[in-house]
Design a protein around this motif. Sequence first.
Motif, mmCIF file in Angstrom:
data_model
loop_
_atom_site.group_PDB
_atom_site.id
_atom_site.type_symbol
_atom_site.label_atom_id
_atom_site.label_comp_id
_atom_site.label_asym_id
_atom_site.label_seq_id
_atom_site.Cartn_x
_atom_site.Cartn_y
_atom_site.Cartn_z
ATOM 1 N N LEU A 1 10.978 4.139 3.078
ATOM 2 C CA LEU A 1 10.959 3.917 1.635
ATOM 3 C C LEU A 1 12.253 3.251 1.203
ATOM 4 O O LEU A 1 13.335 3.589 1.690
ATOM 5 N N SER A 2 12.144 2.305 0.276
ATOM 6 C CA SER A 2 13.344 1.620 -0.213
ATOM 7 C C SER A 2 14.288 2.596 -0.907
ATOM 8 O O SER A 2 15.495 2.374 -0.963
ATOM 9 N N SER A 3 13.734 3.683 -1.415
ATOM 10 C CA SER A 3 14.571 4.666 -2.116
ATOM 11 C C SER A 3 15.347 5.566 -1.151
ATOM 12 O O SER A 3 16.207 6.329 -1.587
ATOM 13 N N ALA A 4 15.059 5.484 0.150
ATOM 14 C CA ALA A 4 15.737 6.359 1.120
ATOM 15 C C ALA A 4 17.214 6.003 1.225
ATOM 16 O O ALA A 4 17.574 4.832 1.351
ATOM 17 N N GLY B 1 9.817 -4.520 -2.076
ATOM 18 C CA GLY B 1 9.335 -3.614 -3.120
ATOM 19 C C GLY B 1 9.764 -2.196 -2.796
ATOM 20 O O GLY B 1 10.939 -1.938 -2.534
ATOM 21 N N ASP B 2 8.797 -1.281 -2.763
ATOM 22 C CA ASP B 2 9.138 0.126 -2.543
ATOM 23 C C ASP B 2 9.233 0.500 -1.064
ATOM 24 O O ASP B 2 9.476 1.666 -0.741
ATOM 25 N N ILE B 3 9.012 -0.458 -0.166
ATOM 26 C CA ILE B 3 9.228 -0.182 1.252
ATOM 27 C C ILE B 3 10.278 -1.134 1.819
ATOM 28 O O ILE B 3 10.491 -2.227 1.290
ATOM 29 N N SER B 4 10.914 -0.692 2.892
ATOM 30 C CA SER B 4 11.948 -1.495 3.542
ATOM 31 C C SER B 4 11.763 -1.400 5.048
ATOM 32 O O SER B 4 11.049 -0.512 5.535
ATOM 33 N N TYR C 1 1.662 1.314 4.684
ATOM 34 C CA TYR C 1 2.965 1.930 4.914
ATOM 35 C C TYR C 1 3.406 2.774 3.717
ATOM 36 O O TYR C 1 3.905 3.891 3.876
ATOM 37 N N ALA C 2 3.210 2.257 2.520
ATOM 38 C CA ALA C 2 3.664 2.985 1.326
ATOM 39 C C ALA C 2 2.934 4.319 1.206
ATOM 40 O O ALA C 2 3.559 5.366 0.945
ATOM 41 N N SER C 3 1.626 4.301 1.407
ATOM 42 C CA SER C 3 0.876 5.562 1.260
ATOM 43 C C SER C 3 1.210 6.518 2.402
ATOM 44 O O SER C 3 1.330 7.729 2.199
ATOM 45 N N ALA C 4 1.393 5.976 3.627
ATOM 46 C CA ALA C 4 1.730 6.838 4.767
ATOM 47 C C ALA C 4 3.102 7.482 4.574
ATOM 48 O O ALA C 4 3.287 8.679 4.829
ATOM 49 N N LEU C 5 4.070 6.698 4.110
ATOM 50 C CA LEU C 5 5.422 7.244 3.922
ATOM 51 C C LEU C 5 5.426 8.343 2.855
ATOM 52 O O LEU C 5 6.112 9.357 2.998
ATOM 53 N N ALA C 6 4.650 8.144 1.806
ATOM 54 C CA ALA C 6 4.579 9.176 0.767
ATOM 55 C C ALA C 6 3.917 10.441 1.319
ATOM 56 O O ALA C 6 4.376 11.567 1.088
ATOM 57 N N ARG C 7 2.852 10.263 2.075
ATOM 58 C CA ARG C 7 2.101 11.400 2.623
ATOM 59 C C ARG C 7 2.875 12.136 3.709
ATOM 60 O O ARG C 7 2.772 13.353 3.858
#
Lengths: 81, 225
Positions: B10-13, B33-36, B98-104
Motif C-alpha cells: 500500500l502506498s500509505s505503508a 495511486g494507492d498501491i506501490s 492488488y489493492a483489494s488483496a492488500l486490504a484483505r
Amino acid sequence: MASTPDYMVLGEDGDHEISLLEILDHVLNAGVVIHGSLVISLAGVDLVYVGLNVILTSVETALRNLDQRQAAALLGNKPKR
Amino acid sequence: MPIIPYCVLLSSAVLPEIVTGVQERPVQRLEHGDISALYSEIQQSAGAPGEAAQAGMAFQSVVQQAFGASVVIPFRFPTLLQDLAELSAHLAEKHDLYASALARLQGKAQMETRITPRMPVPSASSPSLQGSPAAPPASGTDYLKQKQAEGGRLRGLADEIRNAAASTVLDWCIRNVGDGLRCYALIRHDAAREFKQHLVNIKPDPTLQVIITGPWPPSEFVEQS
C-alpha cells in the motif's frame, strides 16, 4: 511486527534458524509471477528460467566450497536448541 | 535499464529505511495511486557462481524488511523487467487485484508446510526394503499403487496438520509439487508461534518428512478462492 521466519521439522524438538537453502527455496517458489511480454528474454530463453538455473547451480557451487560441517548446517541438520 | 521488482504494498505503508537490495543497488519505490512497488535497477551480469544465491538472499531481505512494517505481495524471484514502464503497466493492469488483496490481507501472514517422502535408507538390521512402502515397485501396476498410497499418506498428514492448527488457520491451500505437497496456511501475522505450538505433538509417518517455515508474506492468498 517483524517476525523472522524460522523452520521446524515435525517430530523433532525446537525451532531451527532458517537456512540459506530454505530461503532460496521459498523465494523461488512463492510470489506473484508476471507472465508474457513482461518477462524479458535472452537469446530466446526466458530470463526467469535462466535465473533459476543460475540459482540452483550457484547453490550447488556454494555447498561444494563449504566444509562438511558448514554444509550440514545449511541443509538444516543443526543441533537442536 | 532492467529492474527487479521486490513486492507490491500500500502506498500509505510507512517502511523502515531499506538502503540496498540486489547487487547492493538502491531500493526505490514506484507509486501507482494507492498501491506501490519496491524495485531496484540492476546490471545484467555474467552470473558468477554464488552471485545468484546472494541476489536471492538480498531479495528476501528487502521483502522481509518491508513485511515487518506492512503486508506485502512479493514477486517471484528472479523476475526481471525491461524498465520502469513495464512495472508501471503491470501495476495498472493488476491494480484492483492488488489493492483489494492488500486490504484483505493486512495483518496476515502465511505458514508453509512441505511434506515429502523420505529417501529410504537400508540399514544393517533391515538391508532389504522389500515389502515396505519404500521398496522399489516390481511392476507398473505396483508403481501406480505405491504412488496412490503415498499420495494418501501425504494428504492424510496435511489434513492432520490443518485440523490440529484449525484455531489459527484463516484459510488453507495445497499445491502438488514434484514428489510432495506444499501446504499454505493463512494466519494472523502474530499467530505464527501459536500455529507451530499446535503441531508439536504430531508424530508423522517415519516415511515422510515435514518442514514448516514462516511467517512469510501471504502471497498464496492474493487471489480469493
